[in-house]
Design a protein around this motif. Structure first.
Motif, short mmCIF file in Angstrom:
data_model
loop_
_atom_site.label_atom_id
_atom_site.label_comp_id
_atom_site.label_asym_id
_atom_site.label_seq_id
_atom_site.Cartn_x
_atom_site.Cartn_y
_atom_site.Cartn_z
N GLY A 262 -10.22 -3.68 9.83
CA GLY A 262 -11.13 -2.55 9.87
C GLY A 262 -12.57 -2.95 9.68
O GLY A 262 -12.87 -4.06 9.22
N HIS A 263 -13.49 -2.08 10.05
CA HIS A 263 -14.93 -2.31 9.90
C HIS A 263 -15.55 -1.08 9.24
O HIS A 263 -15.03 0.04 9.39
N PRO A 264 -16.65 -1.29 8.50
CA PRO A 264 -17.28 -0.15 7.81
C PRO A 264 -17.58 1.03 8.75
O PRO A 264 -17.42 2.19 8.37
N LYS A 265 -18.01 0.71 9.98
CA LYS A 265 -18.35 1.77 10.92
C LYS A 265 -17.14 2.25 11.72
O LYS A 265 -17.23 3.26 12.42
N LYS A 266 -16.05 1.52 11.59
CA LYS A 266 -14.84 1.90 12.33
C LYS A 266 -13.61 1.57 11.50
O LYS A 266 -12.92 0.58 11.74
N PRO A 267 -13.32 2.39 10.49
CA PRO A 267 -12.16 2.11 9.63
C PRO A 267 -10.85 2.25 10.40
O PRO A 267 -10.80 2.87 11.46
N LEU A 268 -9.82 1.66 9.84
CA LEU A 268 -8.51 1.71 10.48
C LEU A 268 -7.96 3.13 10.48
O LEU A 268 -8.15 3.89 9.53
N THR A 269 -7.26 3.48 11.52
CA THR A 269 -6.60 4.78 11.60
C THR A 269 -5.28 4.70 10.81
O THR A 269 -4.82 3.62 10.43
N ARG A 270 -4.67 5.85 10.58
CA ARG A 270 -3.39 5.87 9.89
C ARG A 270 -2.34 5.07 10.66
O ARG A 270 -1.51 4.36 10.09
N ALA A 271 -2.38 5.19 11.99
CA ALA A 271 -1.42 4.46 12.82
C ALA A 271 -1.62 2.94 12.69
O ALA A 271 -0.65 2.18 12.63
N GLU A 272 -2.88 2.52 12.62
CA GLU A 272 -3.17 1.09 12.50
C GLU A 272 -2.76 0.56 11.12
O GLU A 272 -2.28 -0.57 11.00
N ILE A 273 -2.95 1.38 10.09
CA ILE A 273 -2.54 0.98 8.75
C ILE A 273 -1.03 0.83 8.68
O ILE A 273 -0.50 -0.13 8.11
N ALA A 274 -0.31 1.77 9.28
CA ALA A 274 1.15 1.70 9.31
C ALA A 274 1.61 0.49 10.11
O ALA A 274 2.57 -0.19 9.73
N ARG A 275 0.90 0.21 11.20
CA ARG A 275 1.24 -0.96 12.02
C ARG A 275 1.04 -2.24 11.22
O ARG A 275 1.88 -3.16 11.27
N ASN A 276 -0.05 -2.32 10.47
CA ASN A 276 -0.31 -3.51 9.65
C ASN A 276 0.80 -3.74 8.63
O ASN A 276 1.22 -4.88 8.40
N LYS A 277 1.25 -2.67 8.00
CA LYS A 277 2.31 -2.80 6.99
C LYS A 277 3.60 -3.34 7.62
O LYS A 277 4.28 -4.17 7.03
N GLN A 278 3.89 -2.85 8.80
CA GLN A 278 5.10 -3.30 9.48
C GLN A 278 4.98 -4.76 9.90
O GLN A 278 5.92 -5.56 9.73
N LEU A 279 3.83 -5.14 10.42
CA LEU A 279 3.62 -6.52 10.87
C LEU A 279 3.56 -7.49 9.69
O LEU A 279 3.94 -8.66 9.83
N ALA A 280 3.08 -7.02 8.54
CA ALA A 280 2.99 -7.89 7.37
C ALA A 280 4.37 -8.40 6.95
O ALA A 280 4.51 -9.53 6.48
N LYS A 281 5.38 -7.55 7.11
CA LYS A 281 6.74 -7.96 6.73
C LYS A 281 7.23 -9.10 7.62
O LYS A 281 7.90 -10.02 7.15
N GLN A 282 6.88 -9.04 8.90
CA GLN A 282 7.31 -10.10 9.83
C GLN A 282 6.46 -11.36 9.64
O GLN A 282 6.99 -12.47 9.64
N ARG A 283 5.17 -11.18 9.47
CA ARG A 283 4.27 -12.32 9.33
C ARG A 283 4.55 -13.10 8.05
O ARG A 283 4.35 -14.32 7.99
N GLY A 284 5.04 -12.42 7.01
CA GLY A 284 5.27 -13.07 5.73
C GLY A 284 6.31 -14.16 5.77
O GLY A 284 6.39 -14.98 4.85
N ALA A 285 7.09 -14.24 6.85
CA ALA A 285 8.12 -15.28 6.95
C ALA A 285 7.54 -16.68 7.02
O ALA A 285 8.26 -17.66 6.80
N ILE A 286 6.25 -16.79 7.31
CA ILE A 286 5.63 -18.12 7.41
C ILE A 286 5.20 -18.67 6.05
O ILE A 286 5.01 -19.87 5.90
N GLU A 287 5.08 -17.82 5.05
CA GLU A 287 4.56 -18.25 3.75
C GLU A 287 5.37 -19.39 3.12
O GLU A 287 4.79 -20.32 2.55
N PRO A 288 6.72 -19.37 3.17
CA PRO A 288 7.47 -20.45 2.53
C PRO A 288 7.19 -21.84 3.10
O PRO A 288 7.45 -22.84 2.43
N ILE A 289 6.65 -21.93 4.31
CA ILE A 289 6.39 -23.24 4.90
C ILE A 289 5.37 -24.01 4.08
O ILE A 289 5.44 -25.24 3.94
#
Length: 334
Positions: A262-289
């Protein structure tokens, strides 16, 4: 310079190795890899023109893999090669054959260098892909800071004062002991050292690409070099979000699974926030490496001075991680 003739195990050697018990994982790795292809890449490494014949480059490379596999120092590796029969078996060295000392191992690693180590890493990835273990459903990208082996120099001043001639002072405060390491700031805290950038296959969890840079290199600046081009999607946190990268992925027909920023002049929408939460679960699989690199393979901080030497060490660790995961997958299928 000629090479020593080693690796011809006799009947007595095999009898002793079998009686002592085996290391199933190392044996599985030996059987999976086409070592002739690795040996061909190592041909540029030769000994000097004088003295005793050099040890075979493939044997020395395997010794360095054992070093990273078990997080050993050069001296500890020399001792382990002499003491552990499973190590001799992995190298293909008989009981009566002489093994390299720690100085020889250090010189070989210096001769190997980051570029050749990276090429061998690429060859192992090619073989794993050929075996069908890289699914290419998605690539997970991330980076982690690695503390320098030396004590950090004084932190950069903020704001930076001009020098005696009125010119802006450099933001790069270097160490006299390791001129390649650099300062960076993360979450308001300064760190001195390097940064490890990795790309991991989402399904097979194989490292497909990696980069090793000074800590002040922004992860997004080098991220395009981690994208393989044949994956179905690219997953990464919001630090990698950019219009140019989105356009590049679209042009390649690759799904953009990078979290939105997000940006100060263009904050994330609710849909984008929900998308980020969903993607975070998948992206987190790389942390153990990163835990594997740091806490299993002894690279919680840089072991050497200079970018090149540390990049070589991390390349060897990346090879080991891939070989272990490949071997484990084959064992599970057996």
């Amino acid at each position: 310079m000629s090479e020593r003739v080693v690796g011809q195990l006799g009947f007595a050697d095999r009898e002793v190795f079998e009686a002592a018990g085996s290391n199933a994982m190392l044996e599985r790795v030996v059987s999976l890899v086409d070592w002739s292809a690795v040996e061909a890449l190592l041909q540029p490494i030769h000994g000097g023109t004088m003295g005793a014949p050099a040890y075979p480059s493939l044997m020395m490379f395997k010794a360095l893999l054992l070093q990273r596999w078990y997080a050993l120092s050069d001296v500890a590796l020399e001792e382990a090669l002499k003491d552990r029969l499973s190590f001799r078996g992995f190298l293909g060295v008989g009981l009566g054959e002489k093994l390299p000392d720690h100085s020889s191992l250090w010189r070989f690693r210096e001769a190997l260098g980051r570029e050749l180590a990276q090429r061998v890493f690429g060859e192992i990835v090619r073989q794993i892909e050929g075996a069908g273990f890289v699914l290419k459903q998605g690539t997970l990208i991330d980076a982690s800071l690695i503390a320098a082996a030396v004590n950090p120099p004084p932190k950069p001043r903020e704001p930076l004062a001009p020098d005696a001639d009125g010119r802006p002072a450099s933001k790069l405060v270097k160490s006299a002991l390791d001129g390649d390491a650099a300062w960076t700031k993360k979450n308001g805290v300064r760190h001195f050292g390097y940064k490890l950038h990795v790309a991991m296959d989402k399904g097979g969890r194989i490292l497909r690409r990696f980069l090793f840079t000074p800590a002040n290199i922004n992860e997004s600046a080098v991220a395009d070099g981690l994208i393989c081009g044949d994956e179905a999607a690219v997953h990464a946190d919001k630090a990698y979000d950019s219009k140019a990268r989105s356009e590049m992925l679209a042009g390649l027909g690759i799904e953009n699974a990078i979290m939105r920023r997000g940006h100060p002049k263009k904050p994330l929408t609710r849909a984008e926030i929900a998308r980020n939460k969903q993607l975070a679960k998948q992206r987190g699989a790389i942390e153990p490496i990163f835990n594997l690199f740091k806490n299993v393979h002894g690279l919680a901080r840089a072991r050497y001075r200079s970018l090149a030497r540390n990049a070589t060490a991390f390349a060897l660790a990346a090879v080991v991680i891939n070989l272990k995961r490949w071997a484990q997958s084959q064992t599970a299928q057996a």
